[in-house]
Each structure stands twice: as C-alpha cells, then as structure tokens.
Design a protein around this motif. Structure first.
Motif, short mmCIF file in Angstrom:
data_model
loop_
_atom_site.label_atom_id
_atom_site.label_comp_id
_atom_site.label_asym_id
_atom_site.label_seq_id
_atom_site.Cartn_x
_atom_site.Cartn_y
_atom_site.Cartn_z
N VAL A 1 0.69 -1.47 0.11
CA VAL A 1 -0.22 -0.14 -0.39
C VAL A 1 0.79 1.00 0.39
O VAL A 1 0.11 2.28 -0.64
CB VAL A 1 -1.02 0.00 1.20
CG1 VAL A 1 -1.89 1.13 1.06
CG2 VAL A 1 -2.04 -1.24 1.41
N LEU A 2 2.32 1.00 0.24
CA LEU A 2 3.06 1.98 0.35
C LEU A 2 3.86 2.64 -0.90
O LEU A 2 3.06 3.74 -0.85
CB LEU A 2 4.22 1.87 1.38
CG LEU A 2 5.37 3.20 1.96
CD1 LEU A 2 4.67 4.28 2.45
CD2 LEU A 2 6.29 2.77 2.39
N SER A 38 -0.56 4.58 5.18
CA SER A 38 -1.01 2.55 4.35
C SER A 38 -0.85 1.84 5.72
O SER A 38 -1.40 0.94 4.86
CB SER A 38 0.83 3.06 3.78
OG SER A 38 1.20 3.94 2.84
#
Length: 287
Positions: free
Chosen positions: A101-102, A144
């Motif tokens: 997600v980051l 995130s």
C-alpha cells in the motif's frame, strides 16, 4: 501407460515451475541491484536528499526493494512447501501488506508535489520544504498502515491463541478465515485506489491546463511533469488490477490447475514486479 503419462505430466509441470522460479529470481536480482544503485546515488548527492520529489522517490525505492525481497522469499518457501508458525508469518505479512500500500500512496504524494510545483510554483518552496517532506512521509506511512490494521484486526478476532502455534505455508490467503473478511479487505483497498485515481486525474487535468498556457522553457518543464503524472497513473492502474487477481485465480483454480499455475505466474510478473520496476525508470534512470 496412463500412469507413465501422468508421471511425465507431473515432472513436466515441476520442471516448468522451476524455470519460472529461476526467471523470477533473475528479475528480482536485477531490480534490487538497480534500486540499490539509485539509493546509493541518492545519498551521495545533496541536491537529491534535499529535494522533496527525490526524497519521496527514495521512500518508494526502499519500500519496493523490501517488498520484492520479502515476496521473493515467500515465493521460494511456498514453492518448496516450507511451513512456519503462524505468529512468524503474521510478522512477515505486516511488512508485505504495508509495502504493497505504501508504494501507491507515495506515488500519489509525488503527484501532488508535481501539481504544486507546476500549478503553484510560488508556494512550492514553502509547501515542499525538507521539514514538511518528513511530515508528509509520516502521514503517508500512517495512511498506508490502515489496511494492514484492518486485516490484522479481523484476523486476530477470528482465530484462537492456539492457532498462532500451528505450522502453515505463509501466504496472505491465510488471513481470510471467513468470506466477509475478503469483502472488507477488498472494499478498503478499492476505496484507497479510487481516491488515489481521482487525485491523479484531477492533477493531470490541472497540469494539462497549465501546459497549454505555458510557453518556452516553462512549457517544456510542464510537459515533462505531465508525462510523470501519466506514468504514475499507469503504475496505480497496475496496482489496482492486483485487487482483482485473487478472484481471478480462485475462478481459474476451479477450472484447470495447470492454467492456474500459468496465470498466477503471469500475474506476479505483470502486476507485482512490473509496477515496482517503473519507479527507477520514471525518476532514477531518466534523471
């Protein structure tokens, strides 16, 4: 005769998977070497580690490198059917989910930085200072971590303490004890990527208007920023397709196992490795 054919087919499949694993190892090694080279270069030049977009780019490189390394280790362990205790898999999976997600969230932050630089040039120095960039990185990591917290919270609430001592093959599918957990995880991810896609599109439209009105060197710089936003959008599109991959794999697995192996290999290369090799091409090797 039928047994021999079955055995030959199994050996052929085993050899094919082995070749695919070797190809993945070569690609991962190449990407990690390029990322390592760019990270070293980043710390050697003051103009890099004092510029917002390159600081965010370095964060992306570190995240992608960690994601590539851990996912490759899990691929090898899964290929050899190596099991580990669930508590250890949970710790490893935290990094996988966070890094997955980051990267797109950081790409969105980089797109906003390009928007500020091109559409609000007088405020760029103030809004994109080194101190504010550090704050931005903390915010990006906080945003995130939300999907990771959601997934782990549902998992912790669904299993007993004795489950963590069991030995299983480590994979993200292990965290889906109930069907509704898949739906919630997919809903959270789709919400994230919907918001990020909206930001990309809005930034693209705004930069496009500035590009048409600009002239000379400003026009050249603006179109360069516009191309960067387009490439970020393409990376996010590849990341977005990852959401559909588990459903596609589950459907194909019910039809044909050999086809499932081929499709899963293609998905890993196309939608997991490819988005993480585009960042060096967009910023690193180009600049």
């Amino acid at each position: 005769m039928a047994d021999n054919n079955s055995l030959d087919g199994g050996e052929s499949l085993r050899r094919q998977i082995n070749d695919q694993v070797m190809i993945v190892q070569i690609l991962v090694m190449i990407f990690l070497c390029i990322n390592l080279l760019l990270i070293v270069t980043f710390f050697k030049k003051e103009c890099f580690y004092t510029t917002t977009r390159y600081i965010l780019f370095a964060v992306t490189l570190l995240s992608d490198s960690l994601m590539l390394f851990i996912s490759d280790i899990l691929l090898i362990l899964s290929y050899f059917r190596f099991t580990m205790q669930v508590w250890l898999c949970v710790i490893i999976s935290i990094f996988v989910v966070l890094c997955s997600v980051l990267t797109p969230v950081t790409l969105t932050a980089m797109t906003l930085e390009r928007y500020v630089a091109i559409c609000m040039p007088l405020h760029h120095g103030e809004l994109c200072s080194t101190r504010r960039t550090v704050h931005c990185i903390l915010i990006v990591h906080g945003i995130s971590s939300v999907p990771c917290i959601v997934i782990l919270s549902m998992f912790f609430a669904s299993v007993s303490l004795s489950f963590y001592k069991q030995y299983q093959i480590c994979s993200l599918e292990m965290f889906s004890v109930h069907v509704w957990q898949d739906h919630i995880r997919s809903a959270v991810q789709q919400f994230y990527f919907l918001v990020m896609c909206i930001i990309i599109v809005v930034a693209y439209i705004k930069i496009m208007k500035v590009a048409k009105a600009a002239s000379g060197e400003d026009k050249k710089s603006t179109w360069k920023g516009l191309r960067t936003v387009v490439l970020h959008g393409f990376q996010l599109l590849l990341c977005l397709i990852q959401l559909l991959c588990p459903f596609i794999e589950a459907w194909i697995l019910q039809i044909n196992f050999m086809l499932f192996v081929q499709v899963r290999y293609f998905i890993y290369i196309m939608f997991f490795l490819s988005p993480r090799c585009l960042s060096p091409l967009i910023y690193g090797l180009r600049d």
